[in-house]
Scaffold this motif. Structure first.
Motif, short mmCIF file in Angstrom:
data_model
loop_
_atom_site.label_atom_id
_atom_site.label_comp_id
_atom_site.label_asym_id
_atom_site.label_seq_id
_atom_site.Cartn_x
_atom_site.Cartn_y
_atom_site.Cartn_z
N ARG A 151 21.27 17.78 -5.37
CA ARG A 151 21.99 16.39 -4.59
C ARG A 151 23.22 17.33 -4.01
O ARG A 151 23.50 17.18 -2.85
N ARG A 152 23.96 18.04 -4.76
CA ARG A 152 25.15 18.55 -4.37
C ARG A 152 25.09 19.44 -3.24
O ARG A 152 25.78 19.53 -2.46
N MET A 153 24.11 20.35 -3.36
CA MET A 153 23.36 21.25 -2.30
C MET A 153 23.09 20.56 -1.13
O MET A 153 23.71 21.03 -0.18
N ILE A 183 26.11 27.21 -9.39
CA ILE A 183 24.81 26.89 -8.75
C ILE A 183 23.90 27.97 -9.17
O ILE A 183 24.08 29.17 -9.25
N ASP A 186 29.28 30.28 -5.80
CA ASP A 186 29.59 29.20 -6.82
C ASP A 186 28.71 29.71 -8.09
O ASP A 186 27.53 29.61 -8.06
N SER A 200 20.86 17.25 -10.19
CA SER A 200 22.32 17.14 -9.89
C SER A 200 22.77 18.24 -8.85
O SER A 200 23.48 18.15 -7.84
N THR A 201 22.21 19.52 -9.33
CA THR A 201 22.57 20.53 -8.21
C THR A 201 21.83 20.54 -6.81
O THR A 201 22.64 20.76 -5.92
N LEU A 221 24.01 17.52 -0.08
CA LEU A 221 24.90 16.80 0.37
C LEU A 221 25.99 17.79 1.20
O LEU A 221 26.38 17.32 2.64
N GLY A 222 26.19 18.80 0.54
CA GLY A 222 27.13 19.94 1.41
C GLY A 222 26.29 20.53 2.58
O GLY A 222 27.09 20.76 3.72
N GLU A 281 24.52 21.82 -15.77
CA GLU A 281 24.03 20.84 -14.70
C GLU A 281 22.69 20.94 -14.26
O GLU A 281 21.96 21.90 -14.21
#
Length: 526
Positions: free
Chosen positions: A429-431, A504, A501, A426-427, A433-434, A422
């Motif tokens: 953005r995911r972090m 991550i 995770d 991308s990581t 967003l959460g 990943e």
């Protein structure tokens, strides 16, 4: 002392300038430091800086290892503990034994004990050098975590070999049963003392009313105390510092506030950077005396260089062989824990990269300088000058040859192109967003009534949604500050849980935590 002060200041200035040049050239600064050490040895008129060999380990190793243990991802170490453990212990012993056999066979006057002493010195790859060089190379986080974890733990195993070899050289004999019991005590006792002291230090930080300066000062003292107490009890001081550092690193959010964490990052970075540079320049200042000592023993400079090249080749070969053996063993017995790879070809080329990343550095230098000048009997320590010179040649060749060719090796082989991992973007953005969703839910659950019509909280939510930023701090009041501080603490808890995770990257989590610390400091001064 007054005569040395201008020279010491000049050393620090030279280290800073070399680091600036290294950043400009986009190469690792240890490469320029080792070259500067070589050049320093040929400058006439420079004073001879002498440090008691008994103090070398105590001055340099505790802070270097402590800082490295705080920088590494403990989560990744647990994930790849089998590979890291095999490289940190089995591979180090195999490498030291290979060096011992070759040195005993090819270098006149070298006993097996002296060979193991040399092997213990040069067998561990250096964490600082490896990290500085891989910073300019695009490699997967998995590989980076393995290299960092190995470099941290192999210092302990190699220095244990170094200690036992010193005893064998001094006494002329080696009792395996006694050595085995001593080894067990050094490992278990060192790790246990480090963990116990780390727990005590965490309690002190939590319970004493310390400001940021006091917290940082205490963290500088702690590794020295861990190392000293373990050595007084005949345990491994290195393992005490490493285990204690890892314990405290995992709890930094508990016992250090945001101010302490932010300021300690800069203080420790500068402190370790200066220590690294000083060691390289010290060996350069001692080179003329080392060369003169070899000549008195009838060893020509050209011959000594040849020995250094030979030992370097042994180290590279032993590491590559060990890397392939570790991969083969993992493939046969534990295929489920194999590091990810896009193809079989790239997977089987991975050990070549791991073998080529074994750069030596400051720990090997410190170990060589720590060899006593005389034995307990008063006789000169055998082959001390030659061991020091070989160590310097090994470090020089590994940093310059391997360090400079590693980027080309990665590029030419295409080993990590389109690697299935990943991306950082991308990581992130995911972090985020959460994290944004967590903040909304936290405020809705705890401060639902305050949200209606509260301009400050609306601005805060808009900021997290990246649609607006507050341009005026006049709206901030104590109630809003309290809520914001709770939100920031809640974010830390969310990120700590998110870090569980395995997909991550912990370095990204730490960067976001640092951003939260900075935000908290900004709110404190409003």
């Amino acid at each position: 002392m007054n005569a040395y002060l201008p020279f010491l200041i000049a050393m620090v200035v030279a280290i800073v300038l070399l680091n600036t040049l290294a950043n400009k050239l986009k190469i690792a600064y240890p490469i320029l430091l080792v070259l500067a050490g070589l050049v320093t040895g040929f400058i006439p008129g420079l004073p001879m800086v002498r440090i008691d060999p008994d103090l070398i380990f105590f001055i340099f190793l505790p802070p270097l290892l402590f800082e490295a243990s705080w920088s590494i991802s403990f989560k990744e170490m647990k994930r790849w503990w089998r590979i890291i453990g095999s490289f940190a212990f089995l591979v180090v012993f195999f490498t030291a034994m290979s060096v011992a056999v070759v040195a005993h066979h090819f270098i006149p006057g070298f006993t097996l004990a002296l060979g193991f002493l040399l092997g213990g010195i040069v067998s561990p790859p250096d964490a600082v050098s490896t990290g500085a060089i891989t910073k300019f190379v695009k490699i997967p986080k998995t590989t980076s975590a393995i290299l960092e974890g190995e470099s941290l733990l192999n210092d302990a195993s190699s220095l244990i070999i170094f200690r036992f070899a010193l005893v064998a050289v001094g006494t002329g004999h080696f009792v395996w049963q006694q050595a085995a019991m001593s080894f067990i005590w050094m490992v278990t006792g060192g790790a246990g003392i480090g963990l116990l002291l780390a727990w005590i230090f965490v309690q002190l930080h939590k319970r004493l009313p310390l400001d940021a300066q006091s917290n940082i000062a205490l963290t500088i003292i702690e590794p020295y105390f861990m190392y000293w107490l373990a050595e007084q009890l005949h345990c491994s001081g290195v393992l005490a510092v490493v285990s204690g550092g890892l314990f405290m690193s995992a709890r930094r959010l508990v016992f250090l506030n945001s101010t302490s964490r932010i300021q300690s990052f800069s203080v420790w970075g500068s402190f370790v950077f200066i220590l690294n540079g000083v060691v390289f320049l010290i060996i350069g200042l001692e080179l003329p005396e080392i060369v003169e000592g070899m000549r008195e023993n009838g060893i020509p400079l050209k011959t000594a260089i040849g020995y250094g090249v030979l030992i370097t080749l042994v180290l590279i070969t032993a590491r590559i062989i060990s890397s392939y053996a570790a991969l083969l063993a993992t493939y046969l017995f534990r295929p489920g824990v194999m590091p990810p790879a896009r193809s079989k070809r790239r997977r089987w080329m991975m050990p070549l990269l791991l073998g080529w990343t074994g750069m030596r550095g400051v720990v090997s230098l410190a170990a060589a300088l720590a060899i006593p000048i005389t034995l307990d009997s008063g006789m000169a320590f055998p082959e001390r000058s030659l061991i020091l010179f070989i160590t310097f040649v090994v470090i020089l060749l590994s940093l310059v040859v391997q360090g400079l060719t590693l980027p080309m090796l990665v590029s030419r082989t295409g080993l990590f192109e389109s690697f299935e991992e990943e991306s950082e973007e991308s990581t992130r953005r995911r972090m985020k967003l959460g994290l944004k969703q967590h903040v909304y839910q936290f405020l809705q659950d705890k401060y639902e009534t305050e949200l209606n019509g509260n301009e400050a909280l609306e601005i805060f939510l808009k900021k997290w949604d990246h649609r607006a930023k507050a341009s005026d701090d006049s709206w901030m009041n104590e109630k809003t500050k309290t809520i914001f501080f709770e939100v920031l603490e809640s974010q830390r808890q969310f990120l700590t849980e998110l870090n569980q995770d395995p997909n991550i990257d912990e370095s990204i989590i730490r960067q976001q935590l640092q951003q939260i610390d900075l935000e908290e400091e900004r709110l404190k001064i409003i």
